[in-house]
Every structure is written in structure tokens, then in C-alpha cells.
Design a protein around this motif. Structure first.
Motif, short mmCIF file in Angstrom:
data_model
loop_
_atom_site.label_atom_id
_atom_site.label_comp_id
_atom_site.label_asym_id
_atom_site.label_seq_id
_atom_site.Cartn_x
_atom_site.Cartn_y
_atom_site.Cartn_z
N TYR A 382 1.16 -1.19 0.66
CA TYR A 382 0.03 -0.50 -0.26
C TYR A 382 1.39 0.96 -0.42
O TYR A 382 0.41 2.68 -0.86
N ASN A 532 -11.22 -3.21 -6.58
CA ASN A 532 -10.84 -2.94 -5.82
C ASN A 532 -10.29 -4.60 -5.47
O ASN A 532 -9.84 -4.92 -4.74
N ARG A 535 -6.93 -5.38 -4.76
CA ARG A 535 -6.36 -5.36 -2.68
C ARG A 535 -6.49 -6.25 -2.05
O ARG A 535 -6.13 -6.65 -1.12
#
Length: 548
Positions: A382, A532, A535
Motif C-alpha cells: 500500500y 478493488n 487489494r
């Protein structure tokens, strides 16, 4: 229909009057007030109605008791009741006698779908009051009955010692009792008890997911709108939250053991003592955000809210299945990242010992080899290879990490677990309006959409925005969002081709193959392939979702 109604003229000046309605229930009369919707229609507001006995003294930390009748007197429900004890600057509106609900209706003679709002706040903050988060004016342009309720918060609502004195989950049992009250009494206010939709945000959304699992909640609702959270994160469920109970005991100068003495002492402390110690109940700033935990209850003869691990129940498919809407905002917990990066003390801790503080903030196991490995992986994925986190360079990465850790991962797992069993509509909220719960500290402009921002278009939220009018640019989003949610509450489907605001809506149900969702922005756009997912895959590798 066996409803007795009386009208009382209340003089508010020498030349004007307002009609106040008294509705008769099995508990006694309830006097409301007349308010005006966002677009100017009158509706009845019955606020601050007790649904439980005040949870005081020996009732503190235990299952709530149904309220006793107040007949023959009339309950004055013309104003909001108090909010439950929580951290606030102004404590004049805070009381432990807070198990109250508000009912808003356009027609007490009708049988309209009921929408029940379960407020956010991490199980330690906020309220169902009309003057904080849940102003009813936008929804009251829809043909529904709206209910907003309080439930116990913080240690008063979630103390869990693993003993009969404080078995845990009291705040969620408050919600159950309120839902039982609705089943018994909402028809007196024009609501249909067979069409109850739970609308929850954040902690309220987690609550809905848990109500689907709880034996106490079966049959009390029929649809769910789960906004920005679910019960299925990376944190493992425990049978006690004794360490947090002991921290509360230390702060209030109570013995930390045995549990009975701990609880007996905490029962004697004034409610405002809990409020004054809120800051010290957290470890780093306001971390961990989910500090008070829902627990798997042991059987001490009480009615139990949660009887086994939620993953186990969900994977077995043995839960109360209702149609669902669920989704998140584009930037979710960017606010937490901004707060931390601008606090020299907090970001200093992250920079000096990331492997110790990351699990506290991002809600996973601590002080193990796996925890340290996970912290290193999350930082790399991240935040890249930067040596020090700083504002504003680290805002995007830290914001995404907070968003996924606190909201995104649990949302994604909820969708995957529910989709095989029940219809589910998924959304991503990307609309950036003039107002937001997160403002740029340098120019005070909205930085959303972040956590809570959709609430600005469903409710009137006086601390954050004005009551929008028809000519305001927010009008179209309010019309679309309240209409989709109302259509879903009425029939389990958000579509209505005859509605001018929804005539072009195409919102497909989610399935694991297409992963369809609705992007809610200036336009409503159906998309496929999820969002997403790369992630979320990081978390699945580090903290695999249980398979049995």
C-alpha cells in the motif's frame, strides 16, 4: 382498524396553531408533533419513545427489559429523547435512560413499508436522534414509515467478561428489543410489520449482518440495506472481551478480578464516568476504531444474541436469508489517514515501530511472527518503499489501507458469503457533492466521497449540511437514492420503470461470475468485474477467509 386517535390543538402563538396527534398503543397514548418534509409535505413525528426499561443499576450490562405500559397517561414524544452515553463536548443531551426510538409517518391509517435506521459510530458513538445523523425530512417525501433508534454504546453496551454478570452484546440486544417493539406497535403508526427493512451504516451495517445470524432476530425484519461494513473482517471472534473490561475497570478504579467484583463495581459508577474515560479506552488516538467487540456468548441462562462464530454460520448457510443491498464509498476511511498523518504523535509511532502499531490500527492479530510478516507486506503493497510516512505524500496509500482494513475486506467477504444464498445488489458510491464528512484542512473543501457521505442524501444531517431543497444540485442524488432504497423496502427490488428518476436504472444482481455492481455517481451505471479486487486479494492471502 382498531386505532384510536385524538387531535389536540396546541397554540404556538396568538394567531397560529399546529395539530398534535395522539396515537393509542397497547402501552398507552403517544403524542407526536407535525413536521415538514424536505419538499414541504407535512408528516407526524413521534420522538423519544421508550422501547425498553432504562438500563440502570442491576440492569446495566444485561439484556434489556421491555418497557412497561405508561397508560393511562400520554407519553410526550414531541422531541428527541437523550442519546446514549458517548464522547461529546456537550453532555447535556446524554443519559443512560436512552433506549428510545423515533417514528415518522405520513398516515397513521395506512400500511406502509417500514425502514429502520441503525446508526453508525463503531458501537461507541452517534445516535438515532433527528438533530444529529437521522433527520427524517428526505425520507418523508417517500411513502414509508421511518424508525430511528438508539442502542447502548461503549462499555455500557458491550462489556463482555465471559460471565453471567456481563455476557456481552447488550447493545445488539437493545436493537432486537426495538425490532420486537416495532412488530407489536408499528401498525398503530401506519407501518406494516410484515415489510420491515433494516438500513444500517457502518456499525449499523455490521449489526444487520449479525441479525441475519442471531436466533433472537429471526422473523423481525424482511430486507437489509448494509452500507459500508459487515461482520466478516479479518478479526477473529472471541467469547470474552475481558482485557477491554479490565482496562475500563482500571480507569474507573474498580478491581480487575474476579469478574463479579469487577462488574459489581462498574455498576455503581455514574454513566458520565464512562464518558470521561473514553479517550483512554483507545490505544493510539482513536485506534482501534472497532474497539468494543461483539462476542460469542456463553450460556448463562440468558437469551443469547450470538451463539457461534459468524463465519461458521454463514458457510453452513444456516442463517436468516433476506434480500440485500450493500456497498461502500470510493474513499471510505481516507479521513483516518488524514487525521493520523497530521498528528505528529500518532504518525511518529507508526514511523518508529510500524510492526507494533499497524495491527492495532488495521485490526489483525498482534505480536506474532505472522502479524509482523503481514505488517511488512501491507506496508509494501500500500505504501511502497518509503522510509517514513508523511502528509500529503502518504495520504492515498494509507487511506486505501485504512479503507480496506476497516471496511473493504469485510464488505467483499460479506458479498461472497451471501450471494450463493440470497439476492444481493452491490454498489460503489462515487458521487462527490459540495458537502462531506471529510473536508480538506487547507481549503475546507469536501474531500469525499468518504465514510458516511451517502447519509447526506438519505437524511438531514444538521452538523454537516443544510436541508437541501429542490433547486439544490444535490436534489437529483437525494431523489435517486431515497427512491431506490424505498423501492427495495417495498418490494425487494430497487427498479421502477414508471419513476422519472429511476426509469433508466439497470442494476443487476450480483453473482460470483459477473461480479456486477452499480456505480452511483452523477449517473447510475451498471458495471461488471467488481472493484478493488487486487487489494482485497492481498488480505485473502494474509488472512484467508475460513472455509468451514
Amino acid at each position: 382498524m382498531n386505532v384510536v386517535i385524538s387531535w389536540v390543538l396546541l397554540a404556538i402563538s396568538s394567531s397560529s396553531f399546529v395539530c398534535s396527534l395522539v396515537v393509542q398503543t397497547d402501552l398507552g397514548g403517544v403524542r407526536g408533533a407535525v413536521l415538514t418534509s424536505r419538499l414541504g409535505s407535512p408528516f407526524h413525528a413521534f420522538r423519544g419513545i421508550r422501547y425498553a426499561e432504562p438500563p440502570l443499576g442491576a440492569l446495566r450490562f444485561l439484556n434489556p427489559k421491555p418497557v412497561r405500559p405508561w397508560s393511562p397517561s400520554v407519553f410526550d414524544a414531541t422531541e428527541d429523547g437523550p442519546m446514549c452515553p458517548q464522547p461529546r463536548k456537550n453532555l447535556t443531551d446524554v443519559s443512560e435512560d436512552c433506549l428510545r426510538l423515533n417514528v415518522y409517518t405520513r398516515d397513521v391509517h395506512a400500511r406502509r413499508p417500514v425502514i429502520v435506521f441503525l446508526h453508525p459510530g463503531g458501537f461507541y458513538a452517534f445516535t438515532g436522534q433527528s438533530k444529529v445523523l437521522a433527520g427524517p425530512e428526505p425520507f418523508m417525501d417517500r411513502d414509508c414509515v421511518l424508525v430511528a433508534l438508539n442502542y447502548r454504546l461503549g462499555s455500557l453496551g458491550f462489556l463482555a467478561t465471559g460471565t453471567a454478570e456481563a455476557p456481552g452484546n447488550a447493545g445488539l440486544k437493545d436493537q432486537v428489543l426495538a425490532l420486537r417493539w416495532i412488530q407489536q406497535h408499528i401498525h398503530r403508526f401506519g407501518g406494516d410489520p410484515q415489510q420491515v427493512t433494516l438500513l444500517g451504516y457502518s456499525a449499523g451495517s455490521i449489526s444487520i449482518g449479525l441479525h441475519m445470524l442471531s436466533p433472537m432476530s429471526r422473523g423481525l425484519f424482511h430486507r437489509g440495506i448494509c452500507m459500508s461494513a459487515s461482520p466478516y473482517g479479518q478479526t477473529k471472534y472471541q467469547r470474552t472481551d475481558l482485557l477491554l473490561a479490565q482496562r475500563q475497570a482500571r480507569l474507573l478504579q474498580c478491581p480487575q478480578s474476579p469478574a463479579k467484583q469487577l462488574v459489581d463495581c462498574l455498576r455503581q459508577k455514574p454513566a458520565l464516568d464512562y464518558v470521561s474515560t473514553f479517550d483512554d479506552m483507545f490505544e493510539v488516538g482513536w485506534n482501534p476504531v472497532l474497539n468494543w467487540h461483539v462476542v460469542i456468548e456463553e450460556d448463562f441462562g440468558q437469551e443469547r444474541f450470538l451463539v457461534e462464530d459468524p463465519f461458521k454460520t454463514a458457510l453452513r448457510g444456516d442463517f436468516y436469508k433476506v434480500p440485500l443491498i450493500t456497498g461502500i464509498t470510493e474513499f471510505e476511511f481516507l479521513s483516518a489517514a488524514l487525521y493520523d498523518l497530521r498528528d505528529a504523535n500518532i504518525i511518529g509511532k507508526f514511523n518508529s515501530d510500524w510492526e507494533h502499531y499497524a495491527p492495532i490500527a488495521f485490526l489483525y492479530e498482534r505480536e506474532t511472527n505472522h502479524s509482523r510478516h503481514a505488517s511488512r507486506v501491507l506496508r509494501e503493497k500500500y505504501l511502497g518503499s518509503v522510509q517514513r510516512l508523511e502528509y500529503p505524500q502518504s495520504l492515498k496509500g494509507l487511506g486505501e489501507l485504512y479503507s480496506d482494513a476497516l471496511i473493504g475486506v469485510s464488505f467483499n467477504r460479506f458479498v461472497r458469503l451471501m450471494a450463493p444464498h440470497t439476492p444481493i445488489y452491490v454498489y460503489l458510491f462515487r458521487y462527490k457533492g459540495r458537502y462531506s464528512f471529510l473536508k480538506n484542512p487547507e481549503n475546507h473543501q469536501a474531500m469525499g466521497p468518504v465514510h458516511h457521505d451517502e447519509l447526506l442524501y438519505l437524511f438531514h444531517v444538521p452538523p454537516e449540511s443544510p436541508l437541501f431543497r429542490r433547486e439544490d444540485p444535490e436534489n437529483q442524488m437525494i431523489e435517486r437514492l431515497t427512491r431506490m432504497w424505498w423501492e427495495f423496502a417495498a418490494k425487494g427490488c430497487p427498479h421502477n420503470k414508471n419513476d422519472e428518476y429511476l426509469k433508466d436504472l439497470h442494476w443487476p444482481l450480483y453473482n460470483d461470475r459477473e461480479k456486477s455492481y452499480l456505480e452511483i455517481d452523477a449517473q447510475l451505471t451498471a458495471k461488471a468485474g467488481g472493484f478493488n479486487l487486487e487489494r482485497y486479494h492481498i488480505w485473502d492471502e494474509l488472512f484467508p477467509m475460513p472455509t468451514s
